[in-house]
Structure formats: structure tokens, C-alpha cells
Write a protein that holds these residues in place. Structure first.
Motif, short mmCIF file in Angstrom:
data_model
loop_
_atom_site.label_atom_id
_atom_site.label_comp_id
_atom_site.label_asym_id
_atom_site.label_seq_id
_atom_site.Cartn_x
_atom_site.Cartn_y
_atom_site.Cartn_z
N ALA A 105 0.83 -1.21 0.00
CA ALA A 105 0.00 0.00 0.00
C ALA A 105 0.86 1.26 0.00
O ALA A 105 0.58 2.22 -0.71
CB ALA A 105 -0.93 -0.01 1.22
N ALA A 106 1.94 1.20 0.82
CA ALA A 106 2.84 2.36 0.85
C ALA A 106 3.52 2.56 -0.49
O ALA A 106 3.75 3.69 -0.92
CB ALA A 106 3.88 2.16 1.96
N THR A 107 3.86 1.43 -1.15
CA THR A 107 4.49 1.53 -2.47
C THR A 107 3.55 2.18 -3.48
O THR A 107 3.96 3.03 -4.28
CB THR A 107 4.91 0.13 -2.95
OG1 THR A 107 5.81 -0.45 -2.00
CG2 THR A 107 5.59 0.22 -4.31
N ILE A 108 2.26 1.76 -3.40
CA ILE A 108 1.27 2.36 -4.30
C ILE A 108 1.13 3.86 -4.01
O ILE A 108 1.13 4.69 -4.92
CB ILE A 108 -0.08 1.65 -4.13
CG1 ILE A 108 0.03 0.20 -4.62
CG2 ILE A 108 -1.17 2.38 -4.91
CD1 ILE A 108 -1.20 -0.63 -4.36
N LEU A 109 1.04 4.17 -2.69
CA LEU A 109 0.94 5.58 -2.30
C LEU A 109 2.17 6.36 -2.73
O LEU A 109 2.07 7.48 -3.23
CB LEU A 109 0.74 5.68 -0.79
CG LEU A 109 0.63 7.10 -0.22
CD1 LEU A 109 -0.57 7.82 -0.83
CD2 LEU A 109 0.52 7.07 1.29
N LEU A 110 3.34 5.72 -2.56
CA LEU A 110 4.58 6.37 -2.97
C LEU A 110 4.59 6.61 -4.48
O LEU A 110 5.05 7.66 -4.95
CB LEU A 110 5.78 5.52 -2.56
CG LEU A 110 7.17 6.09 -2.90
CD1 LEU A 110 7.37 7.42 -2.19
CD2 LEU A 110 8.26 5.11 -2.51
N GLY A 111 4.10 5.61 -5.22
CA GLY A 111 4.02 5.79 -6.66
C GLY A 111 3.12 6.95 -7.04
O GLY A 111 3.45 7.74 -7.93
N GLU A 112 1.96 7.02 -6.32
CA GLU A 112 1.05 8.13 -6.60
C GLU A 112 1.70 9.46 -6.25
O GLU A 112 1.59 10.45 -7.00
CB GLU A 112 -0.25 7.94 -5.80
CG GLU A 112 -1.05 6.72 -6.24
CD GLU A 112 -2.25 6.48 -5.35
OE1 GLU A 112 -2.36 7.17 -4.31
OE2 GLU A 112 -3.08 5.59 -5.68
N GLN A 113 2.37 9.48 -5.07
CA GLN A 113 3.05 10.72 -4.67
C GLN A 113 4.17 11.07 -5.64
O GLN A 113 4.38 12.24 -5.95
CB GLN A 113 3.59 10.58 -3.25
CG GLN A 113 2.51 10.48 -2.18
CD GLN A 113 3.09 10.26 -0.80
OE1 GLN A 113 4.25 9.88 -0.66
NE2 GLN A 113 2.27 10.48 0.22
N GLN A 114 4.89 10.03 -6.10
CA GLN A 114 5.96 10.28 -7.06
C GLN A 114 5.40 10.85 -8.37
O GLN A 114 6.00 11.75 -8.97
CB GLN A 114 6.73 8.98 -7.32
CG GLN A 114 7.95 9.14 -8.22
CD GLN A 114 9.00 10.05 -7.60
OE1 GLN A 114 9.31 9.92 -6.43
NE2 GLN A 114 9.55 10.95 -8.40
N ALA A 115 4.24 10.28 -8.77
CA ALA A 115 3.62 10.80 -10.00
C ALA A 115 3.22 12.26 -9.81
O ALA A 115 3.41 13.09 -10.70
CB ALA A 115 2.40 9.95 -10.36
N ALA A 116 2.65 12.55 -8.59
CA ALA A 116 2.28 13.93 -8.31
C ALA A 116 3.50 14.83 -8.28
O ALA A 116 3.48 15.95 -8.81
CB ALA A 116 1.52 14.01 -6.98
N MET A 117 4.58 14.33 -7.65
CA MET A 117 5.82 15.13 -7.61
C MET A 117 6.38 15.32 -9.01
O MET A 117 6.90 16.41 -9.34
CB MET A 117 6.84 14.44 -6.71
CG MET A 117 6.52 14.53 -5.23
SD MET A 117 7.81 13.81 -4.20
CE MET A 117 9.17 14.92 -4.58
N ASP A 118 6.31 14.25 -9.83
CA ASP A 118 6.79 14.38 -11.21
C ASP A 118 5.98 15.44 -11.95
O ASP A 118 6.54 16.24 -12.72
CB ASP A 118 6.70 13.04 -11.93
CG ASP A 118 7.70 12.03 -11.37
OD1 ASP A 118 8.66 12.45 -10.70
OD2 ASP A 118 7.50 10.82 -11.60
N GLU A 119 4.65 15.41 -11.69
CA GLU A 119 3.81 16.40 -12.34
C GLU A 119 4.15 17.80 -11.86
O GLU A 119 4.24 18.75 -12.66
CB GLU A 119 2.34 16.08 -12.05
CG GLU A 119 1.36 17.02 -12.74
CD GLU A 119 -0.08 16.65 -12.46
OE1 GLU A 119 -0.97 17.42 -12.85
OE2 GLU A 119 -0.31 15.59 -11.84
N GLN A 120 4.35 17.92 -10.52
CA GLN A 120 4.72 19.23 -9.97
C GLN A 120 6.09 19.67 -10.47
O GLN A 120 6.31 20.84 -10.75
CB GLN A 120 4.71 19.16 -8.44
CG GLN A 120 3.32 19.04 -7.85
CD GLN A 120 3.35 18.93 -6.34
OE1 GLN A 120 4.39 18.68 -5.75
NE2 GLN A 120 2.20 19.13 -5.71
N GLN A 121 7.01 18.68 -10.57
CA GLN A 121 8.34 19.02 -11.07
C GLN A 121 8.26 19.49 -12.52
O GLN A 121 8.96 20.45 -12.92
CB GLN A 121 9.26 17.80 -10.97
CG GLN A 121 10.69 18.05 -11.39
CD GLN A 121 11.39 19.06 -10.51
OE1 GLN A 121 11.25 19.01 -9.29
NE2 GLN A 121 12.12 19.99 -11.10
N ALA A 122 7.40 18.82 -13.30
CA ALA A 122 7.23 19.24 -14.69
C ALA A 122 6.65 20.65 -14.75
O ALA A 122 7.07 21.49 -15.56
CB ALA A 122 6.33 18.26 -15.44
#
Length: 353
Positions: free
Chosen positions: A156-173
Motif C-alpha cells: 500500500a505504501a508503495t502504491i501511495l509512494l508511486g502516486e506521490q511520485q507521480a504527483a511530484m513528477d507532475e509538480q516538477q514538470a
């Protein structure tokens, strides 16, 4: 007599079990054989003696001749007696051997009892080890259950981390996009002002432009002078011509006009003066005939006037306040989500540290 001793020993150990019974049967058989042999020998002796006596009565004349035969027979009998004695000695030896075997059997019985005791102890140890193993298996099952739960939590944490990473990637973009937009705006402003021969310095990081207040206002006044209006007439079309381009429409969030004073006088008086000067510049910009209706409408949506009093003075190299430079008007622009960008920069900066 030997049998009586054997019976007493056997009677004193009546609980000896089947081994004692076998021993008694064997001794009885041997004694029976011995008695039969003895009886047979005696029987033969008396039979022979009776025969010889009858023959002596009938043939007394033959006594001398038979005496010789009788002597021979007596010698034979003596030899048999010797043989019988030897047998008795051998029987005694057998009895001694049997007693020795019995003693050895008793020793073996004691050894078996010790081994049985050791076996019982080993069985208790095995049972204790089996119980301990069962306890360990129970603990292992509990640990496996905890591990499975942790694995589920990790998934679950991995999934959440993936979602957060995607959000961070979007914010970074988004950050990269906004940073790129700011860089392009600063570059275009610098080029446009230079091409228009306007003496204004653009901050390479923020895009802020500082104009001297002396050009716009007289000392302690907020009414724009002719030189100030001339500068604004030349500066504003170039400035807005860059910022209000269609490619920056989705990014530009606000244009800010800031008024600054020197440190003479109290803070509130300077705050009022700086606010009036910023408002005078903003009012003039919104009434400029050089701007199109679309530019004026857009400017009304994003233009802000702000007085800063002497909260942000300009310092000389020696640390003293530069009064002339501190009296100024600054044009700033803010991109949309700039606060978010500043937060991301702080977070990223903290992670890098």
C-alpha cells in the motif's frame, strides 16, 4: 544337594521372571539325565551281579575262571566309576558356568535398567524439544502473519509512494515549465528594453525591474512628474508587450507595482507615501491611450499596487543605506502557482541538504 541349593536360590528370587524358569528347567533336565544314567548303571550292576551270583551257585566249579572275569569286570566298573566321577566334576563345572552366566545376566539386567532409565530421560527431553518446537512454530506463524501484514502495508505504501511520485513528477514538470517560462520572460524583457534604449535593469532571477523614484516624483510627493509620464509611456508598452503575449497568458498571475521610500521619517508616513506613489503609477498605466482594450482589460485583472514604506532599503557596499536608490518604484510579475513553486523549492532544497 545341588538341586536344593538351586531351589533355595530360585525361591529367593521368585520374581526373576522367565529367565529363572528357563534356568530351573535346564538344571532339572540335567539332573534327570544324571539320575537316569545313574539308575541305568546301578540297574546294570545289580542285573549283572544277580546273574553272576546265580552262575556262582550253579557253576561254583567255574569260580576261579569267572573270578578272573569278575576282576576284569570290576576293573571296568572302576573305570566307569571314574568316568562317573569325571562327569560329576564336569557337571559341577557346568553349574559354576551357569552361576557365572546368571551373574552376567543380572549385570546385563542392571545395564538394561540403566539404559531404560536413560531412554525415559531421552524421551522426556524429546517431548520437551517437541513442545519447544511447537512453540517456535506458533511464534513463526505469528511472525509470518505480521510479515504478511507488513508486506501488505508495504504494498500500500508503495502504491501511495508511486502516486506521490507521480504527483511530484507532475509538480516538477510544472515547476520546470514555470521556471522555463520565467527564464524566457526575463530574457525577452531584457532584450526588449535594450532594443527600446530604456535604461532599466532586469533581475536575472526574478524579472523585477527597478526604476528610480526621482524620475517619477518630487521629494515627499506622490504626483507623477512629466519625466515620469514620459518614462512610463516608453516603458509600459514594451513591458506589457512581453508579459501579455498569448504564450504567457496561462502562466501570468499578477503584475505588482511596489513603492519604496528611504528611511527618513516614521514608518506609517512612509507607508502612506509609498502606497500613494504605487497607486499613482498603477492609475496612470490603466489610463494609457497607447494600450489596446484587450491589454487594459487584462491589466485590470492582474495589476496590484503596493506600498512597502522603508521595509526593503538598498544598502551600499559599506553596509550603509543608499537613500537615493532606496527611493524607487519596482515592477514585478508573479506567475501562477508561484507560492507552490517556492514551497517545492524549499522542500527540494531541504532534501538536498
Amino acid at each position: 544337594m545341588a538341586r536344593r541349593r538351586y531351589v533355595r536360590r530360585n525361591g529367593s528370587k521368585a520374581d526373576g521372571g522367565s529367565s529363572w524358569i528357563s534356568y530351573s528347567d535346564m538344571m532339572a533336565a540335567l539332573l534327570l539325565v544324571f539320575v537316569l544314567v545313574l539308575c541305568y548303571s546301578v540297574y546294570q550292576y545289580f542285573l549283572m551281579l544277580e546273574t553272576k551270583t546265580a552262575e556262582l551257585d550253579e557253576q561254583s566249579a567255574l569260580l576261579s575262571a569267572q573270578q578272573s572275569t569278575l576282576d576284569e569286570q570290576q576293573a571296568t566298573l572302576d573305570a566307569q566309576q571314574l568316568a562317573l566321577n569325571d562327569q560329576q566334576v564336569e557337571l559341577l563345572n557346568k553349574e559354576n558356568e551357569l552361576n557365572s552366566a546368571l551373574t552376567q545376566l543380572e549385570n546385563q539386567k542392571g545395564l538394561l535398567e540403566e539404559q531404560a532409565s536413560t531412554l525415559d530421560e531421552q524421551e522426556r527431553i524429546i517431548l520437551a524439544a517437541q513442545q519447544a518446537l511447537a512453540d517456535k512454530e506458533s511464534e513463526l506463524d505469528e511472525a509470518n502473519a505480521v510479515l504478511q501484514q507488513q508486506q501488505q502495508d508495504l504494498a500500500a505504501a508503495t502504491i501511495l509512494l508511486g502516486e506521490q511520485q507521480a504527483a511530484m513528477d507532475e509538480q516538477q514538470a510544472r515547476l520546470d515549465d514555470l521556471v522555463g517560462v520565467r527564464t524566457h520572460i526575463v530574457r525577452e524583457l531584457t532584450a526588449a528594453l535594450s532594443q527600446a534604449n530604456l535604461n532599466a535593469t532586469v533581475d536575472s532571477n526574478t524579472g523585477d525591474i527597478m526604476l528610480e523614484s526621482a524620475v517619477f516624483f518630487d521629494f515627499a510627493r506622490s504626483t507623477i512628474k512629466d519625466s515620469g509620464r514620459d518614462l512610463l509611456n516608453a516603458f509600459i508598452p514594451v513591458y506589457l508587450g512581453v508579459l501579455l503575449q498569448p504564450e504567457y497568458t496561462d502562466y501570468l498571475g499578477e503584475i505588482i507595482i511596489e513603492g519604496h521610500t528611504d528611511t527618513q521619517g516614521d514608518y506609517l508616513m512612509n507607508l502612506e507615501l509609498s502606497q500613494e506613489r504605487a497607486l499613482s503609477v498603477a492609475t496612470y498605466c490603466l489610463q494609457m491611450s497607447q494600450l489596446s482594450q484587450d491589454q487594459l482589460a487584462r491589466l485590470q485583472d492582474i495589476l496590484t499596487a503596493k506600498g512597502r514604506s522603508y521595509s526593503d532599503p538598498i544598502y551600499n557596499a559599506d553596509g550603509s543605506i543608499n537613500m537615493d536608490s532606496s527611493r524607487r518604484v519596482e515592477f514585478k510579475f508573479r506567475l501562477k502557482d508561484s507560492e507552490m513553486i517556492d514551497e517545492i523549492r524549499e522542500i527540494l532544497s531541504g532534501h538536498e541538504n
